[in-house]
Design an enzyme around this catalytic site. Sequence first.
Site, PDB file in Angstrom:
ATOM      1  N   ALA A 132       0.841  -1.197   0.000  1.00 24.73           N
ATOM      2  CA  ALA A 132       0.000   0.000   0.000  1.00 24.73           C
ATOM      3  C   ALA A 132       0.873   1.243   0.000  1.00 24.73           C
ATOM      4  O   ALA A 132       1.363   1.676   1.049  1.00 24.73           O
ATOM      5  CB  ALA A 132      -0.937  -0.010   1.213  1.00 24.73           C
ATOM      6  N   THR A 134       0.201   3.990  -2.849  1.00 26.66           N
ATOM      7  CA  THR A 134      -0.549   5.068  -3.496  1.00 26.66           C
ATOM      8  C   THR A 134      -1.692   5.584  -2.629  1.00 26.66           C
ATOM      9  O   THR A 134      -2.394   4.815  -1.982  1.00 26.66           O
ATOM     10  CB  THR A 134      -1.118   4.589  -4.842  1.00 26.66           C
ATOM     11  OG1 THR A 134      -0.041   4.118  -5.651  1.00 26.66           O
ATOM     12  CG2 THR A 134      -1.846   5.695  -5.558  1.00 26.66           C
ATOM     13  N   GLU A 135      -1.860   6.902  -2.635  1.00 28.97           N
ATOM     14  CA  GLU A 135      -2.952   7.552  -1.908  1.00 28.97           C
ATOM     15  C   GLU A 135      -3.763   8.409  -2.881  1.00 28.97           C
ATOM     16  O   GLU A 135      -3.293   8.695  -3.995  1.00 28.97           O
ATOM     17  CB  GLU A 135      -2.390   8.427  -0.783  1.00 28.97           C
ATOM     18  CG  GLU A 135      -1.623   7.654   0.256  1.00 28.97           C
ATOM     19  CD  GLU A 135      -1.090   8.515   1.383  1.00 28.97           C
ATOM     20  OE1 GLU A 135      -0.415   7.977   2.257  1.00 28.97           O
ATOM     21  OE2 GLU A 135      -1.361   9.737   1.378  1.00 28.97           O
ATOM     22  N   ALA A 138      -1.472  11.181  -3.693  1.00 32.51           N
ATOM     23  CA  ALA A 138      -0.038  10.889  -3.841  1.00 32.51           C
ATOM     24  C   ALA A 138       0.131   9.581  -4.598  1.00 32.51           C
ATOM     25  O   ALA A 138      -0.044   8.503  -4.030  1.00 32.51           O
ATOM     26  CB  ALA A 138       0.635  10.800  -2.467  1.00 32.51           C
ATOM     27  N   ILE A 165      -5.224  -0.386  -4.519  1.00 32.38           N
ATOM     28  CA  ILE A 165      -4.391  -1.445  -3.940  1.00 32.38           C
ATOM     29  C   ILE A 165      -4.797  -2.801  -4.498  1.00 32.38           C
ATOM     30  O   ILE A 165      -5.874  -3.321  -4.180  1.00 32.38           O
ATOM     31  CB  ILE A 165      -4.490  -1.435  -2.397  1.00 32.38           C
ATOM     32  CG1 ILE A 165      -4.191  -0.037  -1.851  1.00 32.38           C
ATOM     33  CG2 ILE A 165      -3.533  -2.474  -1.819  1.00 32.38           C
ATOM     34  CD1 ILE A 165      -2.863   0.551  -2.282  1.00 32.38           C
ATOM     35  N   GLU A 252      10.414  -4.213  -9.852  1.00 29.82           N
ATOM     36  CA  GLU A 252       8.969  -4.120 -10.067  1.00 29.82           C
ATOM     37  C   GLU A 252       8.661  -3.658 -11.488  1.00 29.82           C
ATOM     38  O   GLU A 252       7.710  -4.138 -12.121  1.00 29.82           O
ATOM     39  CB  GLU A 252       8.348  -3.146  -9.060  1.00 29.82           C
ATOM     40  CG  GLU A 252       6.841  -2.987  -9.244  1.00 29.82           C
ATOM     41  CD  GLU A 252       6.215  -2.031  -8.236  1.00 29.82           C
ATOM     42  OE1 GLU A 252       5.079  -1.584  -8.473  1.00 29.82           O
ATOM     43  OE2 GLU A 252       6.876  -1.713  -7.219  1.00 29.82           O
ATOM     44  N   ARG A 278      -9.998 -15.333 -41.576  1.00 34.80           N
ATOM     45  CA  ARG A 278     -11.010 -14.350 -41.968  1.00 34.80           C
ATOM     46  C   ARG A 278     -10.920 -14.047 -43.468  1.00 34.80           C
ATOM     47  O   ARG A 278      -9.845 -13.702 -43.972  1.00 34.80           O
ATOM     48  CB  ARG A 278     -10.810 -13.068 -41.159  1.00 34.80           C
ATOM     49  CG  ARG A 278     -11.747 -11.930 -41.536  1.00 34.80           C
ATOM     50  CD  ARG A 278     -13.166 -12.199 -41.134  1.00 34.80           C
ATOM     51  NE  ARG A 278     -14.002 -11.007 -41.293  1.00 34.80           N
ATOM     52  CZ  ARG A 278     -15.315 -11.008 -41.148  1.00 34.80           C
ATOM     53  NH1 ARG A 278     -15.941 -12.140 -40.839  1.00 34.80           N
ATOM     54  NH2 ARG A 278     -16.007  -9.899 -41.291  1.00 34.80           N
TER      55      ARG A 278
END
Length: 387
Positions: A132, A134-135, A138, A165, A252, A278
């Site tokens: 957790a 990110t806000e 922010a 989250i 990450e 197709r």
Amino acid sequence: MSALDLPRPAFMDEEELRMFQEATDRFLDTHADKTARARWREQGWVDLETWRLAGDAGLLGVSVPADYGGSGADFRYDAILMERLGVKQALNFAIPLHTTVVAPYIYHYATEEQKQRWLPGAVSGETLLAVAMTEPGAGSDLQGMKTTARRDGDHYVINGQKTFISNGRHCSLVVVAAKTDATAGARGISLFVVEVDKTEGFQRGRLLDKLGQEGRDTAELFFTDMRVPADNLLGGVEGQGFRMLMEMLPKERLVIAWQAMGMMEAALEATIDYVKERKVFGKPLLSMQNTQFKLAECKTQATVAKTFLYHCTEQLVQGKLDAATASMAKLFVTEAQAFVIDECLQMFGGYGYMLEYPIAEMYKDARAYRIYGGTSEIMKLLIARSL
């Protein structure tokens, strides 16, 4: 071999890696088939039993050290797992977040007692992990976070909220970033491991309604005088959180890039199959020069992206990957993902706009990859600092 016809470099081409890929494919074919994926999107999360089955299959502890129940493998195995999740269109199953993003915070920074307490459950799938940061106010600017942690005896009292989250609705262990010194900027940020079921003052918000990735459990979290034991402070010293986050972010970003790569391959393969079948004006769509040129461009973008990803993966395994290069990987691969999937959807014509076709779901799901883990604009800023 995928639609790219790109052989793996020697460091990625070993018998154990091939065996791991086969085992991963078998699991996903059985437990992440079309029916399961549709159910995940409808309910908004992956079944908790599927998490436990993934633990039984060894997919949740790939890079977790063997002392804590994992396989102790290097990032090459993580890369294969992420690629296969993408190719099998199962990226709503947030295994990479759980295993390759959050678990490393614990096995790199927690005490030995904490590792023994938390990691085995994460490997088995009994404990679901989240981070957790990110806000509401922010995101990219982590220094602007408002969540605070105040020392009170042998506990910290945490107040604030987090949003966007992943695994937020069902996590049982969450790494929370909070300010232990609101006047110290980045040096005032600390990380805490919160055992959700044992903690008063922790509240989950609503399951967020997203543009795509509907099967990925994403929620808000609220902390109201949440009391966390002082020894749950990662690293044991206040003010180390920002450093830890920065140390983990290059990896990450490679995690995000590998997932984007897998989705890109799935889109390209599905589209090539489609245009071969197709018929337009009595001929296969693939026989038309425009189709050939468009797909040639897509294949080139995907091949360049994957070649660079292999390079970055080798650098990471050797401990040489720097933040700027990781940012380049996330920027280039996610932008290529967006381009390729958009071009591929166009090849499907009206059917590409129908959600019953996987290409439409990929189009929605891909949009977030240029946002989370640092937006494309932030990646450019980080790269520019290396000039």
